[in-house]
Design an enzyme around this catalytic site. Structure first.
Site, short mmCIF file in Angstrom:
data_model
loop_
_atom_site.label_atom_id
_atom_site.label_comp_id
_atom_site.label_asym_id
_atom_site.label_seq_id
_atom_site.Cartn_x
_atom_site.Cartn_y
_atom_site.Cartn_z
CG HIS A 157 -2.30 -0.82 1.50
ND1 HIS A 157 -3.50 -0.51 0.69
CD2 HIS A 157 -2.32 -2.11 1.06
CE1 HIS A 157 -4.54 -2.08 1.00
NE2 HIS A 157 -3.05 -3.05 0.61
CG ASP A 365 0.29 9.92 0.21
OD1 ASP A 365 0.10 8.04 0.63
OD2 ASP A 365 -0.63 10.52 1.08
C1 GDG Z 1 -2.14 4.21 2.78
C2 GDG Z 1 -1.09 4.44 1.99
C3 GDG Z 1 -2.96 4.43 0.47
C4 GDG Z 1 -8.75 10.61 7.82
N1 GDG Z 1 -8.60 11.36 8.90
C5 GDG Z 1 -9.53 11.36 9.24
C6 GDG Z 1 -9.71 10.19 8.02
N2 GDG Z 1 -8.63 10.00 7.94
C7 GDG Z 1 -9.78 8.38 5.77
C8 GDG Z 1 -9.35 9.20 5.05
C9 GDG Z 1 -9.29 8.47 4.06
C10 GDG Z 1 -7.67 7.26 4.75
O1 GDG Z 1 -8.10 7.75 5.76
C11 GDG Z 1 -6.69 7.67 4.44
O2 GDG Z 1 -6.54 6.99 3.74
P1 GDG Z 1 -4.69 7.93 2.50
O3 GDG Z 1 -4.49 6.63 1.40
O4 GDG Z 1 -4.81 8.91 2.73
O5 GDG Z 1 -3.88 7.32 3.44
P2 GDG Z 1 -3.25 5.67 4.83
O6 GDG Z 1 -3.99 5.99 5.88
O7 GDG Z 1 -1.27 6.74 4.99
O8 GDG Z 1 -3.16 4.81 4.35
C12 GDG Z 1 -1.78 5.45 1.06
C13 GDG Z 1 -3.48 3.74 1.59
O9 GDG Z 1 -2.93 3.81 2.71
C14 GDG Z 1 -4.60 2.93 0.72
O10 GDG Z 1 -3.93 1.65 0.30
O11 GDG Z 1 -3.37 5.41 -0.65
O12 GDG Z 1 -0.66 5.89 0.26
O13 GDG Z 1 0.09 5.39 2.63
O14 GDG Z 1 -10.23 7.38 3.70
O15 GDG Z 1 -10.89 9.61 4.81
N3 GDG Z 1 -11.32 9.05 8.57
C15 GDG Z 1 -12.27 9.54 9.62
N4 GDG Z 1 -11.38 10.68 10.13
C16 GDG Z 1 -10.36 11.17 9.58
O16 GDG Z 1 -9.81 12.14 10.48
N5 GDG Z 1 -13.57 8.96 10.09
#
Ligand code: GDG
Length: 462
Positions: A157, A365
């Site tokens: 990921h 990312d």
């Molecule tokens: C890894 C990889 C890859 C965030 N703040 C809150 C919240 N979130 C949710 C977002 C989104 C998720 O968390 C974050 O997803 P990301 O993709 O931005 O990042 P990572 O957590 O670093 O995930 C990344 C991912 O895996 C999937 O393969 O895209 O590159 O690093 O859904 O909405 N959700 C809530 N409150 C928050 O304050 N409810």
């Protein structure tokens, strides 16, 4: 296809909507095959023995959930220590933040071996196994060492760094060799695949019998890009549900005289938060018409707080937000609203929809799902503008976003100004193209595509 077995560090009950898009998509595949989801329970046993953990098995509808506890020493060494203190920084190009203490990899290996032992006892001969992410890279090799001959796929990921960075990791040879235990390895982006191919060329005697196939260590591995998506329908439903619409309405009223910019991230140094706040500061300095108007809401949800680098980034961010509010704030306007809490999931779509500009500016990312959520939550007739880092995996797909180099704070401020001034017709046009892309390559596409590719790999073993 045989029964699907998904292995990830954390698992979620796929029946619960709050579990999010990934759990929904994996739940769908698990349900249709009466599958098994295996991972850490999230429990830390203070008294446990390293390398041992109790296995708990329960049913969630047709899906079996199997979890293992970790003792404190394993949790600290495997999860905080090697996974988040070594692999996470190195794979995000931050060698300077990695803790190369040799004891940590022993805990990482020990927990992967323990997971393999526990999982072996639950496997059936025709199970198809799909292992997720950097915490579990050697799990496939440990399973093979125990005689597992099932088809096994692995999805990373997070990004895979260029060969020069990867090869600075003391255990790089072992980790990459262990990837060859898999039949299929999926990365988020073509950039990651090319880093993998270049690493192999440089470090390993490798043959490439066909595009996407790599022959080394007596096995042939298929590798490719499988960019992860979001559950577009689920997120749209959330946006159009009463709570979502109310939230958008409330935010619009509250900020009726302002232009809203929004960032939603885990508080992680890979997300480029200090750079983003400094770029916003430049915007206020260079374009005074934004003072008393442009407001940045930055939600930074708490993450891995016991790892030192995370405490440092929190302090830096709080200092920057305080300084900008002190320097530019008015009695009735604060430039930055910084929230160090997790916002309830049902509130996110309304927040996204009310924002004129979505700021997704990580330094590095794997993909970044916030970028996709922001686009999906927009009003198609009056959409906001996505400002996206060229270093997010999502940049390979979301070409109609306004791209920035997050290290160039002046340039980022210029692009934010462009976003704030973009005419409606251009916003609609860009939004239509983005939503098309995100809808086609959603999380269901990702899951189907990976499992289809995995089912095709059977005959490629040498
Ligand atoms: C890894 C990889 C890859 C965030 N703040 C809150 C919240 N979130 C949710 C977002 C989104 C998720 O968390 C974050 O997803 P990301 O993709 O931005 O990042 P990572 O957590 O670093 O995930 C990344 C991912 O895996 C999937 O393969 O895209 O590159 O690093 O859904 O909405 N959700 C809530 N409150 C928050 O304050 N409810």
């Amino acid at each position: 296809m045989g029964r699907l077995v998904v292995v990830s560090n954390r698992i979620a009950d796929p029946r619960k909507a709050a579990a999010g898009g990934l759990a929904v998509a994996l739940g769908e595949a698990l349900r249709s095959t009466g599958g098994l989801w295996f991972g850490w329970s999230g429990n830390i046993k203070a008294e446990g023995t390293p390398g041992e953990g109790e296995l708990h098995v329960r049913q969630a509808g047709t899906v079996t959930l199997a979890t293992v506890d970790l003792c404190q020493e394993d949790h600290d060494g495997f999860y905080l220590g090697y996974s988040n203190g070594v692999l996470w920084p190195v794979f995000h190009y931050r060698l300077d933040l990695a803790n190369f203490d040799t004891g940590l990899v022993n805990a990482y290996r020990r927990v992967n071996q323990m997971f393999a032992r526990k999982l072996m006892s639950l496997l059936k001969p025709d199970d198809v196994i799909w292992i997720h992410d950097y915490q579990l890279i050697p799990l496939g090799a440990e399973l093979r060492a125990m005689g597992c001959s099932n088809r096994i796929g692995f999805f990373l990921h997070i990004p895979l760094p260029p060969a020069q960075i990867m090869s600075a990791l003391p255990q790089h040879a072992w980790l990459v060799r262990s990837l060859f235990a898999y039949d299929l390895v999926g990365f988020q982006s073509e950039a990651d695949v090319s880093h993998f191919a270049a690493y192999l060329q440089q470090e390993v005697p490798v043959e490439t019998p066909a595009p996407g196939l790599y022959k080394a260590f007596g096995r042939t591995l298929r590798a490719g890009a499988f960019p992860i998506g979001i559950d577009v329908n689920e997120f749209q439903d959330l946006a159009n549900a009463r709570e979502g619409l109310d939230m958008a309405q409330r935010m619009r009223e509250e900020y009726a005289r302002r232009r809203l910019l929004l960032g939603i991230d885990r508080l992680d140094y890979s997300k480029g938060l200090p750079h983003r706040v400094r770029a916003f500061r430049q915007l206020l300095a260079n374009y005074p018409e934004n003072r008393n108007s442009a407001t940045l809401i930055q939600v930074a949800s708490p993450s891995r707080e016991t790892v030192d680098a995370y405490a440092d980034i929190r302090q830096e961010l709080e200092h920057l937000c305080g300084a900008i509010n002190g320097d530019y704030g008015e009695l009735d306007w604060m430039p930055v609203r910084y929230i160090h809490r997790t916002v309830a999931r049902h509130r996110l779509p309304g927040l996204y929809r009310a924002a004129h500009v979505g700021l997704v500016t990580p330094l590095r990312d794997g993909m970044n799902l916030v970028a996709k959520e922001y686009v999906v939550a927009q009003d198609p007739e009056d959409p906001g503008v996505l400002v996206l880092s060229r270093f997010a995996g999502a940049a390979e797909q979301l070409k109609e976003a306004l791209m920035v180099n997050p290290y160039d704070e002046h340039g980022t401020a210029e692009v934010i100004q462009q976003a704030l001034q973009m005419p409606l017709a251009e916003r609609i046009d860009r939004h239509q193209n983005l939503i098309k892309q995100i809808s086609v390559y959603d999380v269901h596409w990702w899951q189907h595509r990976f499992l289809e590719a995995l089912s095709e790999t059977k005959s490629t073993l040498v």
